[in-house]
Design a protein around this motif. Structure first.
Motif, PDB file in Angstrom:
ATOM      1  N   ALA A   1     -13.518   4.608  15.317  1.00 41.20           N
ATOM      2  CA  ALA A   1     -13.178   3.590  16.278  1.00 41.20           C
ATOM      3  C   ALA A   1     -12.220   2.554  15.564  1.00 41.20           C
ATOM      4  CB  ALA A   1     -14.395   2.969  16.895  1.00 41.20           C
ATOM      5  N   THR A   2     -11.138   2.091  16.611  1.00 41.86           N
ATOM      6  CA  THR A   2     -10.751   0.835  15.894  1.00 41.86           C
ATOM      7  C   THR A   2     -11.504  -0.145  16.487  1.00 41.86           C
ATOM      8  OG1 THR A   2      -9.312   0.721  18.020  1.00 41.86           O
ATOM      9  CG2 THR A   2      -8.398   2.186  16.132  1.00 41.86           C
ATOM     10  N   PHE A   3     -11.476  -1.419  15.531  1.00 38.28           N
ATOM     11  CA  PHE A   3     -12.400  -2.514  15.958  1.00 38.28           C
ATOM     12  C   PHE A   3     -12.097  -3.840  15.416  1.00 38.28           C
ATOM     13  CE2 PHE A   3     -16.500  -4.652  14.784  1.00 38.28           C
ATOM     14  CZ  PHE A   3     -17.142  -4.792  15.763  1.00 38.28           C
ATOM     15  N   PHE A   4     -12.136  -4.501  16.326  1.00 40.64           N
ATOM     16  CA  PHE A   4     -11.781  -6.307  15.877  1.00 40.64           C
ATOM     17  C   PHE A   4     -13.188  -7.006  16.073  1.00 40.64           C
ATOM     18  CE2 PHE A   4     -11.016 -10.428  16.999  1.00 40.64           C
ATOM     19  CZ  PHE A   4      -9.774 -10.883  16.169  1.00 40.64           C
ATOM     20  N   PHE A   5     -13.577  -7.962  15.174  1.00 41.55           N
ATOM     21  CA  PHE A   5     -14.442  -8.415  15.350  1.00 41.55           C
ATOM     22  C   PHE A   5     -14.425 -10.063  14.896  1.00 41.55           C
ATOM     23  CE2 PHE A   5     -18.787 -10.755  14.248  1.00 41.55           C
ATOM     24  CZ  PHE A   5     -19.437 -10.910  15.215  1.00 41.55           C
ATOM     25  N   GLY A   6     -14.588 -11.235  15.482  1.00 34.95           N
ATOM     26  CA  GLY A   6     -14.297 -12.214  15.130  1.00 34.95           C
ATOM     27  C   GLY A   6     -15.403 -13.339  15.399  1.00 34.95           C
ATOM     28  N   ARG A   7     -15.492 -14.340  14.566  1.00 33.36           N
ATOM     29  CA  ARG A   7     -16.328 -15.426  14.653  1.00 33.36           C
ATOM     30  C   ARG A   7     -15.878 -16.661  14.888  1.00 33.36           C
ATOM     31  NH1 ARG A   7     -22.009 -16.081  11.548  1.00 33.36           N
ATOM     32  NH2 ARG A   7     -22.721 -17.898  12.167  1.00 33.36           N
ATOM     33  N   TYR A   8     -16.024 -17.185  16.188  1.00 28.45           N
ATOM     34  CA  TYR A   8     -15.234 -18.402  16.854  1.00 28.45           C
ATOM     35  C   TYR A   8     -16.067 -19.671  16.748  1.00 28.45           C
ATOM     36  CZ  TYR A   8     -12.824 -21.405  20.644  1.00 28.45           C
ATOM     37  OH  TYR A   8     -12.543 -22.276  20.902  1.00 28.45           O
ATOM     38  N   THR A   9     -15.618 -20.666  16.104  1.00 27.21           N
ATOM     39  CA  THR A   9     -16.204 -21.954  16.422  1.00 27.21           C
ATOM     40  C   THR A   9     -15.657 -22.922  17.313  1.00 27.21           C
ATOM     41  OG1 THR A   9     -16.776 -21.741  13.919  1.00 27.21           O
ATOM     42  CG2 THR A   9     -16.975 -23.828  14.810  1.00 27.21           C
TER      43      THR A   9
ATOM     44  N   ASP B   1     -16.317   4.782   2.562  1.00 27.44           N
ATOM     45  CA  ASP B   1     -16.380   3.696   1.432  1.00 27.44           C
ATOM     46  C   ASP B   1     -15.198   2.847   1.932  1.00 27.44           C
ATOM     47  OD1 ASP B   1     -14.285   5.309   0.779  1.00 27.44           O
ATOM     48  OD2 ASP B   1     -15.298   5.521  -1.329  1.00 27.44           O
ATOM     49  N   SER B   2     -14.631   2.688   3.068  1.00 32.66           N
ATOM     50  CA  SER B   2     -13.502   1.671   3.348  1.00 32.66           C
ATOM     51  C   SER B   2     -14.113   0.253   2.971  1.00 32.66           C
ATOM     52  CB  SER B   2     -13.126   2.060   4.903  1.00 32.66           C
ATOM     53  OG  SER B   2     -12.643   3.197   5.031  1.00 32.66           O
ATOM     54  N   THR B   3     -12.955  -0.505   2.601  1.00 30.48           N
ATOM     55  CA  THR B   3     -13.220  -1.918   2.370  1.00 30.48           C
ATOM     56  C   THR B   3     -12.292  -2.652   3.423  1.00 30.48           C
ATOM     57  OG1 THR B   3     -11.497  -1.882   0.696  1.00 30.48           O
ATOM     58  CG2 THR B   3     -13.537  -1.475  -0.022  1.00 30.48           C
ATOM     59  N   TYR B   4     -12.872  -3.879   3.648  1.00 32.26           N
ATOM     60  CA  TYR B   4     -12.205  -4.761   4.804  1.00 32.26           C
ATOM     61  C   TYR B   4     -12.118  -6.182   4.200  1.00 32.26           C
ATOM     62  CZ  TYR B   4     -13.450  -0.706   7.504  1.00 32.26           C
ATOM     63  OH  TYR B   4     -13.407   0.662   8.030  1.00 32.26           O
ATOM     64  N   HIS B   5     -11.081  -6.782   4.776  1.00 32.45           N
ATOM     65  CA  HIS B   5     -10.843  -8.356   4.466  1.00 32.45           C
ATOM     66  C   HIS B   5     -11.017  -9.184   5.845  1.00 32.45           C
ATOM     67  CE1 HIS B   5      -9.364  -6.554   0.496  1.00 32.45           C
ATOM     68  NE2 HIS B   5      -8.713  -5.676   1.221  1.00 32.45           N
ATOM     69  N   GLU B   6     -11.264 -10.377   5.232  1.00 35.06           N
ATOM     70  CA  GLU B   6     -11.808 -11.459   6.359  1.00 35.06           C
ATOM     71  C   GLU B   6     -10.320 -12.415   6.242  1.00 35.06           C
ATOM     72  OE1 GLU B   6     -14.272 -15.324   6.967  1.00 35.06           O
ATOM     73  OE2 GLU B   6     -15.338 -13.540   6.616  1.00 35.06           O
ATOM     74  N   ARG B   7      -9.856 -12.609   7.440  1.00 35.80           N
ATOM     75  CA  ARG B   7      -8.785 -13.769   7.721  1.00 35.80           C
ATOM     76  C   ARG B   7      -9.354 -14.711   8.561  1.00 35.80           C
ATOM     77  NH1 ARG B   7      -3.643  -9.837   7.798  1.00 35.80           N
ATOM     78  NH2 ARG B   7      -3.684  -9.085   5.691  1.00 35.80           N
ATOM     79  N   ASP B   8      -8.510 -15.947   8.632  1.00 37.89           N
ATOM     80  CA  ASP B   8      -8.849 -16.846   9.726  1.00 37.89           C
ATOM     81  C   ASP B   8      -7.700 -17.487  10.095  1.00 37.89           C
ATOM     82  OD1 ASP B   8      -8.150 -19.428   8.327  1.00 37.89           O
ATOM     83  OD2 ASP B   8      -9.598 -18.577   6.812  1.00 37.89           O
ATOM     84  N   VAL B   9      -7.901 -17.969  11.589  1.00 35.75           N
ATOM     85  CA  VAL B   9      -6.781 -18.763  12.190  1.00 35.75           C
ATOM     86  C   VAL B   9      -7.239 -19.629  13.036  1.00 35.75           C
ATOM     87  CG1 VAL B   9      -6.709 -16.904  14.203  1.00 35.75           C
ATOM     88  CG2 VAL B   9      -4.628 -18.042  13.542  1.00 35.75           C
ATOM     89  N   GLU B  10      -6.545 -20.687  13.321  1.00 32.52           N
ATOM     90  CA  GLU B  10      -7.131 -21.538  14.276  1.00 32.52           C
ATOM     91  C   GLU B  10      -6.439 -21.515  15.739  1.00 32.52           C
ATOM     92  OE1 GLU B  10      -6.596 -26.629  15.122  1.00 32.52           O
ATOM     93  OE2 GLU B  10      -5.780 -25.623  13.160  1.00 32.52           O
ATOM     94  N   ILE B  11      -7.369 -21.561  16.794  1.00 29.13           N
ATOM     95  CA  ILE B  11      -7.007 -21.642  17.768  1.00 29.13           C
ATOM     96  C   ILE B  11      -6.619 -22.957  18.520  1.00 29.13           C
ATOM     97  CG2 ILE B  11      -7.221 -20.774  20.573  1.00 29.13           C
ATOM     98  CD1 ILE B  11      -8.801 -18.319  19.071  1.00 29.13           C
ATOM     99  N   PRO B  12      -5.686 -23.552  18.614  1.00 28.41           N
ATOM    100  CA  PRO B  12      -5.334 -25.032  19.276  1.00 28.41           C
ATOM    101  C   PRO B  12      -5.684 -25.301  20.644  1.00 28.41           C
ATOM    102  CG  PRO B  12      -3.380 -24.128  18.834  1.00 28.41           C
ATOM    103  CD  PRO B  12      -4.186 -22.993  18.294  1.00 28.41           C
TER     104      PRO B  12
ATOM    105  N   TYR C   1     -12.098 -13.492  11.208  1.00 28.63           N
ATOM    106  CA  TYR C   1     -12.054 -12.069  11.921  1.00 28.63           C
ATOM    107  C   TYR C   1     -11.909 -11.188  10.790  1.00 28.63           C
ATOM    108  CZ  TYR C   1      -6.894 -12.321  11.587  1.00 28.63           C
ATOM    109  OH  TYR C   1      -5.598 -12.436  11.071  1.00 28.63           O
ATOM    110  N   VAL C   2     -12.001  -9.632  11.228  1.00 30.86           N
ATOM    111  CA  VAL C   2     -11.796  -8.505  10.444  1.00 30.86           C
ATOM    112  C   VAL C   2     -11.213  -7.624  11.635  1.00 30.86           C
ATOM    113  CG1 VAL C   2     -12.584  -6.712   9.519  1.00 30.86           C
ATOM    114  CG2 VAL C   2     -13.570  -8.869   8.884  1.00 30.86           C
ATOM    115  N   ASN C   3      -9.808  -7.308  11.331  1.00 33.20           N
ATOM    116  CA  ASN C   3      -9.261  -6.420  12.371  1.00 33.20           C
ATOM    117  C   ASN C   3      -9.220  -5.034  11.676  1.00 33.20           C
ATOM    118  OD1 ASN C   3      -7.801  -4.748  14.051  1.00 33.20           O
ATOM    119  ND2 ASN C   3      -6.201  -6.275  14.169  1.00 33.20           N
ATOM    120  N   ALA C   4     -10.180  -3.986  12.079  1.00 32.42           N
ATOM    121  CA  ALA C   4     -10.219  -2.613  11.247  1.00 32.42           C
ATOM    122  C   ALA C   4      -9.456  -1.668  12.102  1.00 32.42           C
ATOM    123  CB  ALA C   4     -11.701  -2.159  11.518  1.00 32.42           C
ATOM    124  N   GLY C   5      -8.130  -1.642  11.977  1.00 30.70           N
ATOM    125  CA  GLY C   5      -7.269  -0.821  12.643  1.00 30.70           C
ATOM    126  C   GLY C   5      -6.899  -1.129  14.080  1.00 30.70           C
TER     127      GLY C   5
END
Length: 502
Positions: A378-386, A425-436, A394-398
């Motif tokens: 599955a392609t998968f996107f998960f974000g944690r929004y404040t 054993d895939s590895t993932y990276h977290e990034r962040d962005v501001e939604i103004p 967020y992490v965007n898995a493809g």
């Protein structure tokens, strides 16, 4: 002509018997043939001859010279066989009439058998009808109707209306008949190594004789076999084969109709199951929350089949954060829906207690890999929004890159790892962005950008970007894509989630 008649039937049974006289004794003609006849009487006749046999037929006095060949007595009744000395024209008329009557009776029997056999398309009722015909005409004790399953290379039958017994084509008596196309007659079933005694041993029944014939349709294709057990009035013979051959097409038509009926019922059952699955899946996709601080949320998912592999979710997380998820499982239908449900269940358990998004998605990846062994992903996107700050981790898995619309421009959130479930054993990276304030986040699946028109032109990213710039209403976006398809049946699910910060 007499040879032709003799080939039709050596003896024609007379029901009821015809009264006559011979040697001044009253006799009863019980059958009559070209070469001779059989009479019953209460007093003995003199063996030899010639003697005169007299009887009435259609008001005409018939007199035939015949010889007494043999006679036997049972319970004060004599049964005597006669042979004709001459073949008078009157006898020909009798035999012609009897042949015509016999043919009419045979046709009547076939019509009645056909009506009975085709009276139901339920397999159990069909078997009962065919067995009734066999019992009435061939006087057998039991029987089994086998259906051919070409795809599985086996034959099957129902036992006690519920249990389905199967065996490979070519094994056992019925399997051999289906494989060779030749009938089998066993006068002593236990003497044949192909006969399986298992059913007898379980039931206590004793199979003595057996007749098994292939059932062919009009194209001469074998669609089944009829197996009859224990003939009650003698041994199975050519007459039994001839009768079953005459109704074989009727049985084949009924069996094919029954098979189609079974397939239709199975299709209806599957449709009901899928309809129920669709209802359950739609309940698993939540309504967007309406109480998130300064945030407007909307979502829509349209599966191309009854159940789909697209997924979205909203999760309440610690500290007032909001979890946003969207995914697209490879393939369509039930298997994709099951993987999607697994992702959803695991995410709802793990997300509230795992703050490290990269580690969270890595665990989901291991789960899906264990479940599908790389055959599904599955392609998968998960974000944690404040909501208070507009921060989105967020992490965007493809997955398709989400867009953030800000001041008439779209910013893409690119992939940070492989789709989940491909490698253990895939590895993932977290990034962040501001939604103004005033910005809009668009999450979607590729059923939107890959939708095609009748000329096989894809909607594409550019049209999708332009559409996002015009509206943030999920229903309007999906409608625009559907109009572009111009009636072409969709081959992928369409899902979109929109977050607008006020």
């Amino acid at each position: 002509m007499f040879e032709q008649e003799r080939r039709k039937a050596d003896r024609l049974h007379l029901t009821p018997s015809i009264p006559g006289r011979m040697q001044e004794h009253e006799v009863r003609l019980v059958n009559i043939g070209v070469l001779g006849t059989t009479v019953e009487h209460d007093k003995p006749l003199i063996v030899g001859g010639p003697h005169k046999l007299r009887f009435k037929w259609d008001g005409e006095e018939i007199e035939v010279d015949c010889t007494v060949v043999h006679s036997e007595q049972k319970a004060n009744i004599f049964k005597t066989g006669l042979s004709f000395v001459a073949r008078p024209t009157a006898l020909r008329r009798v035999l012609d009439t009897l042949n015509d009557r016999d043919e009419m009776d045979r046709l009547k029997t076939l019509v009645e058998a056909s009506k009975l056999i085709n009276s139901s398309i339920e397999p159990d009722a069909l078997f009962g009808s065919i067995l009734t015909v066999a019992r009435n005409e061939l006087h057998v004790d039991r029987g089994t109707l086998w259906f051919v399953d070409d795809e599985k290379k086996e034959i099957w039958t129902k036992v006690a209306g519920e249990f389905r017994a199967t065996r490979p084509i070519g094994t056992g008596i019925a399997g051999t008949v289906v494989a060779t196309g030749e009938p089998i007659i066993l006068h002593d079933a236990y003497a044949d190594s192909r006969f399986d005694r298992t059913a007898d041993e379980k039931s206590g029944y004793r199979t003595r004789s057996m007749l098994c014939v292939p059932i062919r349709n009009r194209d001469r294709k074998i669609v089944g076999a009829l197996q009859l057990l224990n003939k009650n009035d003698g041994a199975f013979g050519q007459g039994d084969l001839d009768f079953l051959s005459s109704i074989s097409e009727h049985m084949a038509i009924a069996m094919e109709n029954a098979t189609l009926h079974i397939e239709l019922l199975e299709k209806q059952r599957m449709e009901e199951e899928l309809k129920l699955g669709r209802e359950i899946q739609s309940r698993l996709l939540p309504q967007p929350p309406i109480d998130v601080l300064d945030t407007d949320l909307a979502a829509l998912s349209v599966p191309c089949y009854e159940v789909g592999g697209d997924y979205y979710d909203f999760l309440e997380l610690p500290d007032g954060d909001l979890g946003l998820a969207i995914g697209d499982v490879s393939g369509k239908g039930v298997s994709a829906a099951l993987i999607m449900s697994s992702v959803q269940a695991a995410l709802r358990v793990a997300a509230p207690i795992e703050d490290d998004l990269a580690r969270l998605v890595q665990r989901l990846n291991a789960l899906i890999y264990r479940s599908a062994r790389g055959r599904k992903y599955a392609t998968f996107f998960f974000g944690r929004y404040t909501p208070s700050t507009g921060l989105l981790r967020y992490v965007n898995a493809g997955h398709n890159p989400p867009f953030i619309g800000i001041d008439g421009k779209l910013e893409e959130l690119m992939s940070t790892g492989k789709p989940i479930g491909i490698l253990p054993d895939s590895t993932y990276h977290e990034r962040d962005v501001e939604i103004p304030p005033g910005a809009t986040l668009f999450l979607y699946t590729d059923g939107l950008n890959e939708a095609a028109d009748p000329d096989d032109n894809e909607f594409g990213y550019e049209r999708l970007r332009e559409l996002f710039m015009k509206t943030h209403d999920p229903a309007a976006i999906v409608d625009a894509v559907t109009q572009f398809e111009r009636g072409v049946r969709a081959t992928d699910d369409k899902t979109i989630v929109v977050l607008r910060r006020m």
